[in-house]
Design a protein around this motif. Structure first.
Motif, PDB file in Angstrom:
ATOM      1  N   THR A 144      26.787  34.688  57.856  1.00 14.08           N
ATOM      2  CA  THR A 144      25.813  34.738  56.774  1.00 14.08           C
ATOM      3  C   THR A 144      26.252  33.835  55.629  1.00 14.08           C
ATOM      4  O   THR A 144      27.443  33.673  55.362  1.00 14.08           O
ATOM      5  N   SER A 145      25.270  33.284  54.958  1.00 18.54           N
ATOM      6  CA  SER A 145      25.566  32.365  53.845  1.00 18.54           C
ATOM      7  C   SER A 145      25.560  33.073  52.501  1.00 18.54           C
ATOM      8  O   SER A 145      25.837  32.444  51.472  1.00 18.54           O
ATOM      9  N   TYR A 146      25.252  34.380  52.486  1.00 21.60           N
ATOM     10  CA  TYR A 146      25.092  35.065  51.210  1.00 21.60           C
ATOM     11  C   TYR A 146      26.120  36.172  50.960  1.00 21.60           C
ATOM     12  O   TYR A 146      26.208  36.703  49.848  1.00 21.60           O
ATOM     13  N   PHE A 171      24.937  44.072  54.472  1.00 18.53           N
ATOM     14  CA  PHE A 171      24.757  43.485  53.148  1.00 18.53           C
ATOM     15  C   PHE A 171      24.856  44.540  52.060  1.00 18.53           C
ATOM     16  O   PHE A 171      25.465  44.306  51.008  1.00 18.53           O
ATOM     17  N   PRO A 201      29.011  34.779  48.389  1.00 13.46           N
ATOM     18  CA  PRO A 201      28.447  34.599  47.039  1.00 13.46           C
ATOM     19  C   PRO A 201      28.000  35.909  46.401  1.00 13.46           C
ATOM     20  O   PRO A 201      28.198  36.110  45.197  1.00 13.46           O
ATOM     21  N   ALA A 202      27.409  36.799  47.193  1.00  8.35           N
ATOM     22  CA  ALA A 202      26.959  38.089  46.639  1.00  8.35           C
ATOM     23  C   ALA A 202      28.143  38.886  46.109  1.00  8.35           C
ATOM     24  O   ALA A 202      28.055  39.520  45.047  1.00  8.35           O
TER      25      ALA A 202
END
Length: 227
Positions: A76-78, A23, A81-82
């Motif tokens: 991952t779901s983020y 991330f 978008p991140a």
């Protein structure tokens, strides 16, 4: 060994540390990609495209090549978008970033270092061979930048005479592998990898150490023969 079994065995060791590395690399890589787009005066779509390429490209290449476990950006779901949000922030609020002329360079190499650690760490977690660990660490580190250059119609930096771009990624992968071989766990191998990657890049810039081109090698051989 069955790959499904291998994946289930390796997954527990790829918990918080691996997710944090991935991330962090996504955000830093997306930041570098969108700053590059602003510098090239691209539009919002261009900024988001470069952010996605730089922020997600290296990890995607790694997961596609490994073909074990899962694909990080799909699991991952983020992540996506991140990356997109980072691009939008930089595009509309670029003035503070543009005050620092060397910011893109620093963010770029920091992104490379994080992704080298993420790539080498995942390869080690799945028990891959040492040379594969080094290759995947290097490719994960420079993959996003390589895709960025290809999409912009430039010769990828890893193929050009430069101040230790791909070389620092290789050194970082070796450092991660050595630290893990010594029994270090958690964030320590990643920290050592990051320090070696960034440190070797900065040293090469400080002392203008560059990877040789073909003409450099030929000229050196001619000079040696002439002595």
């Amino acid at each position: 060994m069955d790959l499904t079994l291998l994946s289930s065995m390796a997954a527990p060791s790829m918990g918080f540390v691996a997710l944090s590395l991935d991330f962090s690399a996504v955000v830093i890589g997306s930041l570098g990609g969108s700053l590059f787009a602003v510098d090239r005066k691209l539009d919002l779509i261009g900024a988001m495209a470069l952010a996605l390429l730089c922020g997600l490209g290296g990890g995607l290449l790694r997961d596609m090549i490994m073909q074990v476990g899962d694909v990080y950006i799909l699991r991952t779901s983020y992540a996506i978008p991140a990356s997109a949000i980072t691009a939008a922030i930089v595009f509309f609020l670029s003035a503070p970033f543009q005050r620092h002329p060397h910011l893109i360079e620093w963010i770029d190499i920091f992104s490379v270092a994080l992704y080298v650690a993420a790539g080498a760490g995942k390869a080690i977690a799945y028990g891959l061979a040492p040379w594969t660990v080094i290759l995947l660490g290097m490719l994960t580190g420079v993959g996003g930048g390589m895709l960025r250059d290809v999409f912009l119609g430039d010769v990828p930096r890893i193929f050009q005479k430069s101040n230790f771009y791909a070389v620092c990624a290789i050194l970082g992968s070796i450092a991660y592998l050595a630290a893990s071989s010594l029994g270090l766990t958690g964030f320590l191998p990643a920290l050592i990898c990051t320090i070696v990657t960034i440190g070797s890049r900065r040293l090469s810039l400080r002392y203008d150490i560059k990877s040789p081109s073909q003409s450099d090698v030929h000229n050196a051989l001619r000079e040696r023969r002439g002595k």
